[in-house]
Design an enzyme around this catalytic site. Structure first.
Site, PDB file in Angstrom:
ATOM      1  N   CYS A 169      -2.140  -3.740 -10.146  1.00  0.00           N
ATOM      2  CA  CYS A 169      -3.200  -4.197  -9.237  1.00  0.00           C
ATOM      3  C   CYS A 169      -2.897  -5.611  -8.738  1.00  0.00           C
ATOM      4  O   CYS A 169      -2.696  -6.529  -9.547  1.00  0.00           O
ATOM      5  CB  CYS A 169      -4.514  -4.185 -10.022  1.00  0.00           C
ATOM      6  SG  CYS A 169      -5.931  -4.765  -9.108  1.00  0.00           S
TER       7      CYS A 169
ATOM      8  N   THR B 150      -4.967  -7.597  -7.148  1.00  0.00           N
ATOM      9  CA  THR B 150      -6.105  -8.476  -7.400  1.00  0.00           C
ATOM     10  C   THR B 150      -6.050  -8.988  -8.846  1.00  0.00           C
ATOM     11  O   THR B 150      -6.227 -10.184  -9.111  1.00  0.00           O
ATOM     12  CB  THR B 150      -7.431  -7.716  -7.154  1.00  0.00           C
ATOM     13  OG1 THR B 150      -7.392  -7.146  -5.836  1.00  0.00           O
ATOM     14  CG2 THR B 150      -8.625  -8.611  -7.285  1.00  0.00           C
TER      15      THR B 150
ATOM     16  N   GLU C   8      -9.165   5.916  -0.250  1.00  0.00           N
ATOM     17  CA  GLU C   8      -9.817   6.757  -1.273  1.00  0.00           C
ATOM     18  C   GLU C   8     -10.457   7.988  -0.633  1.00  0.00           C
ATOM     19  O   GLU C   8     -10.601   9.024  -1.267  1.00  0.00           O
ATOM     20  CB  GLU C   8     -10.846   5.941  -2.053  1.00  0.00           C
ATOM     21  CG  GLU C   8     -10.161   4.776  -2.742  1.00  0.00           C
ATOM     22  CD  GLU C   8     -10.531   4.543  -4.183  1.00  0.00           C
ATOM     23  OE1 GLU C   8     -11.539   5.072  -4.649  1.00  0.00           O
ATOM     24  OE2 GLU C   8      -9.777   3.784  -4.847  1.00  0.00           O
TER      25      GLU C   8
ATOM     26  N   HIS D  31      -3.442   0.300  -2.606  1.00  0.00           N
ATOM     27  CA  HIS D  31      -3.782   1.423  -1.728  1.00  0.00           C
ATOM     28  C   HIS D  31      -2.962   1.453  -0.433  1.00  0.00           C
ATOM     29  O   HIS D  31      -2.826   2.497   0.185  1.00  0.00           O
ATOM     30  CB  HIS D  31      -5.263   1.353  -1.342  1.00  0.00           C
ATOM     31  CG  HIS D  31      -6.197   1.647  -2.465  1.00  0.00           C
ATOM     32  ND1 HIS D  31      -6.213   0.907  -3.627  1.00  0.00           N
ATOM     33  CD2 HIS D  31      -7.137   2.618  -2.615  1.00  0.00           C
ATOM     34  CE1 HIS D  31      -7.140   1.399  -4.440  1.00  0.00           C
ATOM     35  NE2 HIS D  31      -7.707   2.432  -3.847  1.00  0.00           N
TER      36      HIS D  31
ATOM     37  N   ASP E  59      -4.270  -0.630 -13.689  1.00  0.00           N
ATOM     38  CA  ASP E  59      -4.832  -0.862 -12.354  1.00  0.00           C
ATOM     39  C   ASP E  59      -6.352  -0.783 -12.433  1.00  0.00           C
ATOM     40  O   ASP E  59      -6.911  -0.223 -13.379  1.00  0.00           O
ATOM     41  CB  ASP E  59      -4.307   0.173 -11.352  1.00  0.00           C
ATOM     42  CG  ASP E  59      -4.835  -0.114  -9.951  1.00  0.00           C
ATOM     43  OD1 ASP E  59      -4.695  -1.257  -9.483  1.00  0.00           O
ATOM     44  OD2 ASP E  59      -5.445   0.787  -9.328  1.00  0.00           O
ATOM     45  N   SER E  60      -6.995  -1.323 -11.402  1.00  0.00           N
ATOM     46  CA  SER E  60      -8.456  -1.258 -11.344  1.00  0.00           C
ATOM     47  C   SER E  60      -8.942   0.180 -11.147  1.00  0.00           C
ATOM     48  O   SER E  60     -10.122   0.454 -11.350  1.00  0.00           O
ATOM     49  CB  SER E  60      -8.948  -2.133 -10.190  1.00  0.00           C
ATOM     50  OG  SER E  60      -8.318  -1.734  -8.987  1.00  0.00           O
TER      51      SER E  60
ATOM     52  N   CYS F  16      -1.743  -4.687  -1.800  1.00  0.00           N
ATOM     53  CA  CYS F  16      -2.850  -3.941  -2.401  1.00  0.00           C
ATOM     54  C   CYS F  16      -2.300  -2.559  -2.730  1.00  0.00           C
ATOM     55  O   CYS F  16      -1.562  -1.979  -1.932  1.00  0.00           O
ATOM     56  CB  CYS F  16      -4.012  -3.830  -1.411  1.00  0.00           C
ATOM     57  SG  CYS F  16      -5.317  -2.726  -1.971  1.00  0.00           S
TER      58      CYS F  16
ATOM     59  N   GLY G  46     -11.410  -5.911  -5.997  1.00  0.00           N
ATOM     60  CA  GLY G  46     -11.109  -6.777  -4.844  1.00  0.00           C
ATOM     61  C   GLY G  46     -12.293  -7.446  -4.194  1.00  0.00           C
ATOM     62  O   GLY G  46     -12.130  -8.337  -3.362  1.00  0.00           O
TER      63      GLY G  46
HETATM   64  N1  DGL Z   1      -5.988  -2.278  -7.019  1.00  0.00           N
HETATM   65  C1  DGL Z   1      -6.569  -3.221  -6.087  1.00  0.00           C
HETATM   66  C2  DGL Z   1      -5.466  -4.175  -5.585  1.00  0.00           C
HETATM   67  O1  DGL Z   1      -4.287  -3.854  -5.587  1.00  0.00           O
HETATM   68  C3  DGL Z   1      -7.270  -2.524  -4.942  1.00  0.00           C
HETATM   69  C4  DGL Z   1      -8.548  -1.828  -5.343  1.00  0.00           C
HETATM   70  C5  DGL Z   1      -9.594  -2.786  -5.895  1.00  0.00           C
HETATM   71  O2  DGL Z   1     -10.183  -3.558  -5.110  1.00  0.00           O
HETATM   72  O3  DGL Z   1      -9.806  -2.748  -7.082  1.00  0.00           O
HETATM   73  O4  DGL Z   1      -5.769  -5.266  -5.185  1.00  0.00           O
END
Ligand code: DGL
Length: 253
Positions: A70, A72, A150, A182, A7-8, A180, A40
């Protein structure tokens, strides 16, 4: 089986939680690119470059499968990652689309996809859902929810004003795709906002069902051994993992 989850940042822990609870794997290595999150708001080439760098990390630790938690990254980099790896790679978008098909049988029902700016710009969900025959698909970038989660803002006045800002004038959809990492943490507040009519589609549950359907994986008796890596501040990632996954210190490497 040893898998990687990428993940990011920390958000992918919402996907890891679902995988961990489903007990499909013996070992899971989670890597969050916490130094460069959020993806994102970045452009396609940058997202792909970061994902390819993450792939190198996983190539060095011998995994049997990689899951891109992730949305994105799944939207932009899945094909290129697959072309450069010799292990299977699954993203969350195929899983989310399949989950929507399973939950929503009437193709005239209203589907709302919420995600980061980059995921919405890619049109991946919209196009795939339309290809599956869904006629009423809306997609909305709700990027502010990422920093709010966050900041551990999961409910309350501030979140309600963000809901009003993004959703003003929208009818409650029949399905809301939480596209997403989050957003599952806002599930309770989103359900209250939209009401019982709206079914929420969560990437974590979706990928668990997807893997059960498309591979030979069966639930194991014991939970996976977890290892965490991050491009910065791995301790903070581990602390968040403890809270989100309800782990004890001994569960964490
Ligand atoms: N993990 C990203 C997503 O699911 C969200 C956080 C980001 O923008 O990196 O799109």
């Amino acid at each position: 089986m040893k898998i990687g989850v990428f993940d990011s940042g920390v958000g992918g822990l919402s996907v890891l939680k679902a995988l961990y609870e489903a007990r499909l794997f013996e070992e899971v290595v989670y890597y969050g690119d916490t130094a460069r999150v959020p993806y994102g708001v970045k452009d396609k080439d940058t997202i792909i470059k970061f994902c390819l760098e993450a792939l190198e990390f996983f190539k060095n630790i011998k995994i049997d499968m990689l899951i891109i938690a992730c949305n994105t990254a799944s939207a932009y980099a899945l094909d290129i990652l697959r072309s450069k790896a010799n292990f299977p790679i699954y993203g969350v978008i195929d899983a989310g689309v399949e989950a929507t098909k399973r939950e929503i049988l009437d193709k005239n029902k209203e589907i709302l996809v919420i995600a980061t700016k980059a995921t919405i710009k890619s049109k991946e969900y919209e196009l795939r859902l339309k290809k599956e025959g869904f006629k009423n698909v809306k997609a909305l970038a709700t990027g502010l929810f990422v920093p709010m989660v966050e900041e551990e803002i999961f409910e309350g006045e501030f979140l309600q004003s963000a809901f009003n800002y993004y959703f003003k004038g929208l009818q409650s959809p029949d399905a809301l795709i939480l596209a997403c990492t989050h957003f599952p943490l806002l599930a309770k507040s989103l359900s209250e906002y939209f009401g019982a009519k709206t079914k929420l589609i969560h990437s974590g549950d979706a990928i668990v069902n997807f893997l059960k359907t498309h591979s030979q994986l069966k639930s194991l008796k014991t939970k996976a051994k977890l290892e965490f890596y991050a491009s910065s501040d791995v301790q903070s990632l581990k602390n968040t993992a403890k809270i989100w996954l309800g782990l004890n210190t001994k569960d964490i490497q």
